[in-house]
Motif scaffolding. Structure first.
Motif, PDB file in Angstrom:
ATOM      1  N   GLU A 112       0.834  -1.210   0.000  1.00 47.22           N
ATOM      2  CA  GLU A 112       0.000   0.000   0.000  1.00 47.22           C
ATOM      3  C   GLU A 112       0.870   1.262   0.000  1.00 47.22           C
ATOM      4  OE1 GLU A 112      -3.342   0.195   2.643  1.00 47.22           O
ATOM      5  OE2 GLU A 112      -3.571   2.339   2.261  1.00 47.22           O
ATOM      6  N   ALA A 113       1.964   1.211   0.770  1.00 42.62           N
ATOM      7  CA  ALA A 113       2.861   2.382   0.812  1.00 42.62           C
ATOM      8  C   ALA A 113       3.460   2.649  -0.571  1.00 42.62           C
ATOM      9  CB  ALA A 113       3.967   2.148   1.832  1.00 42.62           C
ATOM     10  N   VAL A 114       3.867   1.575  -1.247  1.00 41.24           N
ATOM     11  CA  VAL A 114       4.465   1.738  -2.579  1.00 41.24           C
ATOM     12  C   VAL A 114       3.406   2.227  -3.574  1.00 41.24           C
ATOM     13  CG1 VAL A 114       5.590   0.527  -4.498  1.00 41.24           C
ATOM     14  CG2 VAL A 114       6.255   0.011  -2.136  1.00 41.24           C
ATOM     15  N   GLU A 115       2.185   1.752  -3.396  1.00 39.67           N
ATOM     16  CA  GLU A 115       1.115   2.176  -4.316  1.00 39.67           C
ATOM     17  C   GLU A 115       0.777   3.660  -4.137  1.00 39.67           C
ATOM     18  OE1 GLU A 115      -2.069  -0.225  -5.529  1.00 39.67           O
ATOM     19  OE2 GLU A 115      -1.302  -2.015  -4.561  1.00 39.67           O
ATOM     20  N   VAL A 116       0.622   4.084  -2.884  1.00 40.49           N
ATOM     21  CA  VAL A 116       0.237   5.492  -2.644  1.00 40.49           C
ATOM     22  C   VAL A 116       1.356   6.438  -3.070  1.00 40.49           C
ATOM     23  CG1 VAL A 116      -0.324   7.198  -0.866  1.00 40.49           C
ATOM     24  CG2 VAL A 116      -1.348   4.920  -0.764  1.00 40.49           C
ATOM     25  N   ASN A 117       2.604   6.078  -2.717  1.00 37.62           N
ATOM     26  CA  ASN A 117       3.719   7.011  -2.935  1.00 37.62           C
ATOM     27  C   ASN A 117       4.342   6.911  -4.324  1.00 37.62           C
ATOM     28  OD1 ASN A 117       4.072   8.372  -0.299  1.00 37.62           O
ATOM     29  ND2 ASN A 117       4.327   6.279   0.435  1.00 37.62           N
ATOM     30  N   PHE A 118       4.107   5.795  -5.009  1.00 38.18           N
ATOM     31  CA  PHE A 118       4.797   5.606  -6.283  1.00 38.18           C
ATOM     32  C   PHE A 118       3.844   5.176  -7.408  1.00 38.18           C
ATOM     33  CE2 PHE A 118       7.567   2.664  -8.947  1.00 38.18           C
ATOM     34  CZ  PHE A 118       8.119   3.669  -9.702  1.00 38.18           C
ATOM     35  N   LEU A 119       3.296   3.961  -7.296  1.00 37.40           N
ATOM     36  CA  LEU A 119       2.564   3.386  -8.433  1.00 37.40           C
ATOM     37  C   LEU A 119       1.361   4.208  -8.873  1.00 37.40           C
ATOM     38  CD1 LEU A 119       2.165  -0.495  -8.331  1.00 37.40           C
ATOM     39  CD2 LEU A 119       3.231   0.966 -10.067  1.00 37.40           C
ATOM     40  N   SER A 120       0.591   4.721  -7.918  1.00 35.25           N
ATOM     41  CA  SER A 120      -0.614   5.467  -8.301  1.00 35.25           C
ATOM     42  C   SER A 120      -0.232   6.746  -9.046  1.00 35.25           C
ATOM     43  CB  SER A 120      -1.460   5.799  -7.068  1.00 35.25           C
ATOM     44  OG  SER A 120      -0.720   6.582  -6.167  1.00 35.25           O
ATOM     45  N   ILE A 121       0.874   7.362  -8.641  1.00 36.09           N
ATOM     46  CA  ILE A 121       1.310   8.589  -9.318  1.00 36.09           C
ATOM     47  C   ILE A 121       1.853   8.238 -10.711  1.00 36.09           C
ATOM     48  CG2 ILE A 121       2.834  10.609  -9.152  1.00 36.09           C
ATOM     49  CD1 ILE A 121       2.699  10.170  -6.062  1.00 36.09           C
ATOM     50  N   VAL A 122       2.559   7.104 -10.791  1.00 39.48           N
ATOM     51  CA  VAL A 122       3.041   6.629 -12.091  1.00 39.48           C
ATOM     52  C   VAL A 122       1.855   6.404 -13.028  1.00 39.48           C
ATOM     53  CG1 VAL A 122       4.059   4.609 -13.250  1.00 39.48           C
ATOM     54  CG2 VAL A 122       5.200   5.618 -11.263  1.00 39.48           C
ATOM     55  N   SER A 123       0.779   5.850 -12.501  1.00 39.76           N
ATOM     56  CA  SER A 123      -0.411   5.610 -13.333  1.00 39.76           C
ATOM     57  C   SER A 123      -0.986   6.938 -13.840  1.00 39.76           C
ATOM     58  CB  SER A 123      -1.458   4.850 -12.513  1.00 39.76           C
ATOM     59  OG  SER A 123      -2.684   4.825 -13.199  1.00 39.76           O
ATOM     60  N   TYR A 124      -1.208   7.882 -12.929  1.00 40.48           N
ATOM     61  CA  TYR A 124      -1.729   9.189 -13.366  1.00 40.48           C
ATOM     62  C   TYR A 124      -0.810   9.814 -14.419  1.00 40.48           C
ATOM     63  CZ  TYR A 124      -5.273   9.683  -9.644  1.00 40.48           C
ATOM     64  OH  TYR A 124      -6.366   9.543  -8.844  1.00 40.48           O
ATOM     65  N   LEU A 125       0.499   9.746 -14.167  1.00 43.42           N
ATOM     66  CA  LEU A 125       1.442  10.410 -15.067  1.00 43.42           C
ATOM     67  C   LEU A 125       1.531   9.719 -16.416  1.00 43.42           C
ATOM     68  CD1 LEU A 125       4.317  11.369 -12.579  1.00 43.42           C
ATOM     69  CD2 LEU A 125       2.618  12.886 -13.630  1.00 43.42           C
ATOM     70  N   THR A 126       1.271   8.431 -16.435  1.00 42.01           N
ATOM     71  CA  THR A 126       1.282   7.699 -17.708  1.00 42.01           C
ATOM     72  C   THR A 126       0.203   8.260 -18.630  1.00 42.01           C
ATOM     73  OG1 THR A 126       2.131   5.721 -16.633  1.00 42.01           O
ATOM     74  CG2 THR A 126       0.980   5.403 -18.747  1.00 42.01           C
ATOM     75  N   TRP A 127      -0.999   8.461 -18.082  1.00 40.04           N
ATOM     76  CA  TRP A 127      -2.105   8.993 -18.892  1.00 40.04           C
ATOM     77  C   TRP A 127      -1.889  10.475 -19.180  1.00 40.04           C
ATOM     78  CZ3 TRP A 127      -4.376   5.110 -20.907  1.00 40.04           C
ATOM     79  CH2 TRP A 127      -4.493   3.914 -20.196  1.00 40.04           C
ATOM     80  N   LYS A 169       9.783   6.828  -2.966  1.00 39.37           N
ATOM     81  CA  LYS A 169      10.121   8.189  -3.400  1.00 39.37           C
ATOM     82  C   LYS A 169      11.326   8.170  -4.347  1.00 39.37           C
ATOM     83  CE  LYS A 169       7.074  10.745  -1.117  1.00 39.37           C
ATOM     84  NZ  LYS A 169       6.064  11.538  -1.832  1.00 39.37           N
ATOM     85  N   GLY A 170      12.285   7.288  -4.091  1.00 37.06           N
ATOM     86  CA  GLY A 170      13.449   7.175  -4.972  1.00 37.06           C
ATOM     87  C   GLY A 170      13.018   6.724  -6.365  1.00 37.06           C
ATOM     88  N   GLY A 171      12.112   5.745  -6.410  1.00 43.73           N
ATOM     89  CA  GLY A 171      11.581   5.276  -7.690  1.00 43.73           C
ATOM     90  C   GLY A 171      10.869   6.410  -8.415  1.00 43.73           C
ATOM     91  N   LEU A 172      10.111   7.179  -7.642  1.00 48.27           N
ATOM     92  CA  LEU A 172       9.378   8.309  -8.220  1.00 48.27           C
ATOM     93  C   LEU A 172      10.345   9.333  -8.819  1.00 48.27           C
ATOM     94  CD1 LEU A 172       6.539   9.570  -8.533  1.00 48.27           C
ATOM     95  CD2 LEU A 172       6.837  10.598  -6.263  1.00 48.27           C
ATOM     96  N   THR A 173      11.407   9.622  -8.087  1.00 48.72           N
ATOM     97  CA  THR A 173      12.408  10.588  -8.562  1.00 48.72           C
ATOM     98  C   THR A 173      13.004  10.141  -9.894  1.00 48.72           C
ATOM     99  OG1 THR A 173      12.906  11.345  -6.331  1.00 48.72           O
ATOM    100  CG2 THR A 173      14.627  11.671  -7.979  1.00 48.72           C
ATOM    101  N   ILE A 174      13.345   8.863 -10.005  1.00 55.33           N
ATOM    102  CA  ILE A 174      13.938   8.344 -11.251  1.00 55.33           C
ATOM    103  C   ILE A 174      12.903   8.389 -12.385  1.00 55.33           C
ATOM    104  CG2 ILE A 174      14.931   6.311 -12.396  1.00 55.33           C
ATOM    105  CD1 ILE A 174      16.847   7.393 -10.379  1.00 55.33           C
ATOM    106  N   PHE A 175      11.666   8.022 -12.063  1.00 58.73           N
ATOM    107  CA  PHE A 175      10.597   8.067 -13.067  1.00 58.73           C
ATOM    108  C   PHE A 175      10.456   9.489 -13.620  1.00 58.73           C
ATOM    109  CE2 PHE A 175       6.220   8.526 -14.475  1.00 58.73           C
ATOM    110  CZ  PHE A 175       5.980   7.359 -15.179  1.00 58.73           C
ATOM    111  N   LEU A 176      10.515  10.458 -12.720  1.00 60.55           N
ATOM    112  CA  LEU A 176      10.348  11.860 -13.135  1.00 60.55           C
ATOM    113  C   LEU A 176      11.511  12.335 -14.001  1.00 60.55           C
ATOM    114  CD1 LEU A 176       8.971  13.271  -9.761  1.00 60.55           C
ATOM    115  CD2 LEU A 176       7.673  12.899 -11.866  1.00 60.55           C
ATOM    116  N   GLN A 177      12.707  11.819 -13.722  1.00 55.15           N
ATOM    117  CA  GLN A 177      13.854  12.179 -14.576  1.00 55.15           C
ATOM    118  C   GLN A 177      13.583  11.744 -16.012  1.00 55.15           C
ATOM    119  OE1 GLN A 177      17.159  10.201 -12.691  1.00 55.15           O
ATOM    120  NE2 GLN A 177      17.671  11.965 -11.420  1.00 55.15           N
ATOM    121  N   GLY A 178      13.112  10.510 -16.157  1.00 55.71           N
ATOM    122  CA  GLY A 178      12.824   9.991 -17.496  1.00 55.71           C
ATOM    123  C   GLY A 178      11.684  10.752 -18.159  1.00 55.71           C
TER     124      GLY A 178
END
Ligand SMILES: NC(=O)c1ccc[n+]([C@@H]2O[C@H](COP(=O)([O-])OP(=O)(O)OC[C@H]3O[C@@H](n4cnc5c(N)ncnc54)[C@H](OP(=O)(O)O)[C@@H]3O)[C@@H](O)[C@H]2O)c1
Length: 260
Positions: A112-127, A169-178
């Protein structure tokens, strides 16, 4: 200011709009007469925030109720953001600070922590990224839209005391770089925000005090300045950039022995 005056017709979108930092930032926009679209999961809190912003001078406030973990609803919500005017800025504040011991004892809590802080934002950002690519910005100072996502200094190095949150958050940071690299081609900007300790409801159970703690209003003002200036990475308050430089430079063999 990217994309012209914020009190103009282009709305400001705020995901995680009930966050204390998000509220501080939205109030600044409201005082300037901006239009805001607020996304959140708690109806009564979201309504209270919207009412407060209207009283403070917001031109128009629209609320969209959604728990960020309902992934199937994301594409529709993202498309609905573009129905009137294409927004100027998309802020992402949602996040949760999990109990590290609970994460170690349960994969469900970790997930749940990974989903709230990373995966859900990755999903929004994908669209959102695809939606923005279909609407490229103009080259030059006016530019296109800006995506501003709150990560954390915790994502700069894994620590025993909060590595599940830190990894998200680290995963999110790398995703945002890309993503920044990708969206540069269509003239849209991406800002990664890395705050240190902030006095908000997220840290209500942590003992506070001392110069490392910042108020949400200070962090919100730093974010606004960086977003308007087209910055790519922001440490807030500024001194965290130097603290993290030191923390990142400690050799792993020494770091693993520290109680951090
Ligand atoms: N506070 C700090 O020391 C600190 C430090 C570094 C980075 N950050 C980051 O700063 C951002 C803002 O945090 P804050 O300090 O302002 O904390 P906050 O006031 O607790 O805000 C957290 C936000 O995330 C939302 N949220 C949590 N789970 C969600 C879910 N499943 N679906 C949708 N929304 C969800 C919350 O919604 P509800 O109101 O409905 O719960 C709230 O809007 C977060 O990304 C956080 O990780 C905070």
């Amino acid at each position: 200011m990217r994309n012209g005056g914020e009190s103009g017709s282009k709305p400001i979108v705020v995901f995680g709009a009930t966050s204390d930092v998000a509220i501080a930032l939205s109030r600044r926009y409201a005082q300037e007469g901006a239009s805001l679209i607020l996304v959140g999961r708690n109806e009564s809190r979201l309504t209270a925030v919207a009412d407060d912003l209207r009283v403070r001078g917001a031109l128009h406030v629209r609320t969209l109720l959604q728990d960020s973990l309902t992934y199937d609803d994301h594409p529709t919500l993202v498309e609905s953001l573009f129905t009137d005017h294409a927004p100027a800025k998309f802020y992402f504040f949602q996040g949760s600070l999990p109990d590290q011991a609970a994460c170690e004892a349960s994969f469900e809590v970790t997930r749940e922590a990974v989903e709230v802080n990373f995966l859900s934002i990755v999903s929004y950002l994908t669209w959102l990224a695809s939606a923005l690519e279909r609407r490229p910005g103009e080259k030059g100072a006016a530019g296109g839209a800006s995506i501003i996502v709150v990560s954390s200094v915790a994502g700069d190095r894994g620590r025993g005391s909060n590595y599940v949150y830190g990894a998200s958050k680290g995963g999110l940071t790398i995703f945002l770089q890309g993503l920044r690299n990708r969206l540069h081609k269509s003239n849209h900007g991406v800002l990664t925000v890395k705050p240190g300790f902030i006095d908000t409801k997220m840290t209500a159970d942590i003992e506070k005090g001392g110069p490392l703690w910042a108020k949400p209003e200070k962090v919100a003002d730093d974010i606004r300045l960086a977003a308007d200036g087209g910055r790519m990475v922001l440490y807030t308050p500024w001194f965290w950039q130097f603290i993290m430089l030191v923390i990142k430079s400690i050799p792993e063999g020494i770091f693993k022995r520290l109680s951090l």
